[in-house]
Scaffold this motif. Sequence first.
Motif, mmCIF file in Angstrom:
data_model
loop_
_atom_site.group_PDB
_atom_site.id
_atom_site.type_symbol
_atom_site.label_atom_id
_atom_site.label_comp_id
_atom_site.label_asym_id
_atom_site.label_seq_id
_atom_site.Cartn_x
_atom_site.Cartn_y
_atom_site.Cartn_z
ATOM 1 N N LYS A 1 -7.562 5.091 -4.865
ATOM 2 C CA LYS A 1 -6.328 5.871 -4.705
ATOM 3 C C LYS A 1 -5.556 5.412 -3.474
ATOM 4 O O LYS A 1 -4.335 5.308 -3.500
ATOM 5 C CB LYS A 1 -6.640 7.359 -4.627
ATOM 6 N N TRP B 1 -5.684 2.417 -2.161
ATOM 7 C CA TRP B 1 -5.171 1.075 -2.467
ATOM 8 C C TRP B 1 -3.926 1.147 -3.347
ATOM 9 O O TRP B 1 -2.970 0.412 -3.132
ATOM 10 C CB TRP B 1 -6.274 0.275 -3.166
ATOM 11 N N ALA B 2 -3.918 2.061 -4.322
ATOM 12 C CA ALA B 2 -2.811 2.136 -5.270
ATOM 13 C C ALA B 2 -1.612 2.920 -4.740
ATOM 14 O O ALA B 2 -0.518 2.822 -5.309
ATOM 15 C CB ALA B 2 -3.287 2.762 -6.576
ATOM 16 N N ALA B 3 -1.799 3.655 -3.658
ATOM 17 C CA ALA B 3 -0.712 4.491 -3.132
ATOM 18 C C ALA B 3 0.495 3.631 -2.758
ATOM 19 O O ALA B 3 0.381 2.635 -2.057
ATOM 20 C CB ALA B 3 -1.197 5.267 -1.911
ATOM 21 N N LYS C 1 2.136 1.733 -4.713
ATOM 22 C CA LYS C 1 2.304 0.563 -5.566
ATOM 23 C C LYS C 1 2.355 0.938 -7.049
ATOM 24 O O LYS C 1 2.269 0.069 -7.902
ATOM 25 C CB LYS C 1 1.125 -0.399 -5.363
ATOM 26 N N GLU C 2 2.472 2.211 -7.366
ATOM 27 C CA GLU C 2 2.384 2.668 -8.748
ATOM 28 C C GLU C 2 3.373 1.960 -9.670
ATOM 29 O O GLU C 2 3.042 1.615 -10.789
ATOM 30 C CB GLU C 2 2.606 4.188 -8.849
ATOM 31 N N GLY C 3 4.578 1.728 -9.219
ATOM 32 C CA GLY C 3 5.594 1.089 -10.056
ATOM 33 C C GLY C 3 5.655 -0.418 -9.898
ATOM 34 O O GLY C 3 6.498 -1.066 -10.522
ATOM 35 N N ASN C 4 4.797 -0.974 -9.085
ATOM 36 C CA ASN C 4 4.874 -2.400 -8.784
ATOM 37 C C ASN C 4 3.575 -3.083 -9.220
ATOM 38 O O ASN C 4 2.630 -3.222 -8.446
ATOM 39 C CB ASN C 4 5.121 -2.591 -7.281
ATOM 40 N N LEU C 5 3.556 -3.539 -10.461
ATOM 41 C CA LEU C 5 2.362 -4.166 -11.009
ATOM 42 C C LEU C 5 1.988 -5.430 -10.251
ATOM 43 O O LEU C 5 0.814 -5.719 -10.029
ATOM 44 C CB LEU C 5 2.575 -4.482 -12.490
ATOM 45 N N LEU D 1 0.067 -4.481 -7.160
ATOM 46 C CA LEU D 1 -1.280 -4.029 -7.505
ATOM 47 C C LEU D 1 -2.193 -5.215 -7.803
ATOM 48 O O LEU D 1 -3.300 -5.306 -7.292
ATOM 49 C CB LEU D 1 -1.231 -3.099 -8.718
#
Length: 66
Positions: free
Chosen positions: A33, A35-37, A39-43, A46
């Motif tokens: 979580k 790490w992904a914070a 960056k949700e919309g940026n594949l 990620l």
Amino acid sequence: MSFIFLINFNVAFLIFLFHLLQRIAETLDIEIKRWAAGKEGNLRALLSTLQYVCLYLCYFIEMLPH
């Protein structure tokens, strides 16, 4: 060694292993979580940083009893 002792030892080991895996899962969930914070919309972001999570997971796999 008695049969009862072996059963109790195996049950205690399985309980220990279960709690260890539970702690690892909780820790990994927090790390993923974190790490992904943001960056949700940026594949691309990620995927470009995925190795950090994989290395963290490999660390925990090495800690498991063989």
